[in-house]
Design an enzyme around this catalytic site. Structure first.
Site, PDB file in Angstrom:
ATOM      1  N   GLY A  12      33.794 115.889  14.406  1.00  0.00           N
ATOM      2  CA  GLY A  12      33.908 115.286  13.090  1.00  0.00           C
ATOM      3  C   GLY A  12      34.034 113.778  13.056  1.00  0.00           C
ATOM      4  N   ASN A  14      31.653 111.686  12.643  1.00  0.00           N
ATOM      5  CA  ASN A  14      30.802 111.215  11.520  1.00  0.00           C
ATOM      6  C   ASN A  14      31.438 111.541  10.184  1.00  0.00           C
ATOM      7  OD1 ASN A  14      28.101 110.008  12.426  1.00  0.00           O
ATOM      8  ND2 ASN A  14      28.386 111.705  13.818  1.00  0.00           N
ATOM      9  N   ASN A 108      20.816 114.165   7.428  1.00  0.00           N
ATOM     10  CA  ASN A 108      21.306 114.483   8.775  1.00  0.00           C
ATOM     11  C   ASN A 108      21.343 113.211   9.597  1.00  0.00           C
ATOM     12  OD1 ASN A 108      22.033 116.112  11.091  1.00  0.00           O
ATOM     13  ND2 ASN A 108      19.942 115.841  11.821  1.00  0.00           N
ATOM     14  N   HIS A 110      21.065 111.949  13.488  1.00  0.00           N
ATOM     15  CA  HIS A 110      20.647 112.408  14.814  1.00  0.00           C
ATOM     16  C   HIS A 110      20.836 111.247  15.799  1.00  0.00           C
ATOM     17  CE1 HIS A 110      18.544 114.743  17.839  1.00  0.00           C
ATOM     18  NE2 HIS A 110      17.861 113.642  18.130  1.00  0.00           N
ATOM     19  N   GLU A 181      25.656 105.517  14.602  1.00  0.00           N
ATOM     20  CA  GLU A 181      25.892 106.654  13.706  1.00  0.00           C
ATOM     21  C   GLU A 181      26.928 106.368  12.633  1.00  0.00           C
ATOM     22  OE1 GLU A 181      26.421 110.417  15.740  1.00  0.00           O
ATOM     23  OE2 GLU A 181      25.579 109.523  17.542  1.00  0.00           O
TER      24      GLU A 181
END
Ligand code: GRF
Length: 207
Positions: A12, A14, A108, A110, A181
């Site tokens: 978690g 992100n 999303n 990646h 990210e």
């Protein structure tokens, strides 16, 4: 206020970046209404609890197919009225019907520069191992819209970092997470919530 539901399966980090951005007022007016995890006992659930965000667990292992899981997730999401779904380390494939229902309303993150090092089976440390094996000099992260093709949706944002001599998969993962990210995902969510993403086929324009 646009309801955001964050889908998780692991640590978690992100999700935490989204929670922190929300607390700084940097999610473009969106609100993290709930977290849904496809696995029990993951630390992402603790992060949600500490932030006072309702969390649900829908264990993928309890469903015999992606279709059955996708229907169960649809039923769970309906009352939450999500305007945006965010895959934040979510490792479960959902079926085509689900992806069409939420077309251009699912993002999303990646951990590579798509179309490199992505697709079925490319997730977590495997991505960074492949990057080091190939010998590329830069890597990074990509935020894209989710479609039925794993990691194949229209690209929203990307950010690159250097691959350094002596990098291990773990050191590379840490750099990509921290420098790419955790910056890109909140930025992309804020742009979506501000209605600043225009999608035309594969092309995404930031208004
Ligand atoms: C991250 O590398 C993310 O890019 C990928 O899953 C990994 C774990 O993410 N999708 P998190 O720490 O659970 O957010």
């Amino acid at each position: 206020m646009l309801n955001i539901v964050v889908l998780v399966s692991g640590g978690g980090t992100n999700l935490q970046a989204l929670i922190d951005a929300q607390s700084r007022g940097e999610l473009g007016g969106g609100r993290i209404a709930a977290v849904v995890s496809s696995r029990e006992g993951v630390y992402a659930l603790e992060r949600a609890r500490q932030a006072g965000i309702p969390a649900h667990v829908l264990p993928r292992k309890q469903y015999g197919s992606a279709e059955a899981y996708s229907r169960a997730l649809e039923d769970l999401l309906a009352p939450l009225n999500p305007g945006l779904l965010v895959y934040a380390g979510f490792l479960t494939i959902l079926d085509e019907a689900f992806c069409q229902k939420y077309e251009n309303r699912m993002l999303n993150i990646h951990p590579s520069l798509i179309p490199a090092f992505c697709g079925r089976g490319m997730y977590g440390l495997r991505v960074h191992e492949a990057v080091l094996r190939y010998g590329v000099k830069v890597t990074g992260a990509t935020v894209h819209f989710v479609t039925g093709e794993p990691d194949g949706g229209p690209i929203v944002l990307q950010k690159a970092v250097d691959v350094l001599p002596g990098d291990t998969p773990e050191s590379l993962q840490k750099r990509v997470m921290e420098q790419c990210e955790h910056l890109l995902l909140p930025q992309a969510v804020a742009l979506f919530c501000q209605n600043r993403l225009s999608v035309d086929g594969r092309k995404v324009t930031i208004l």
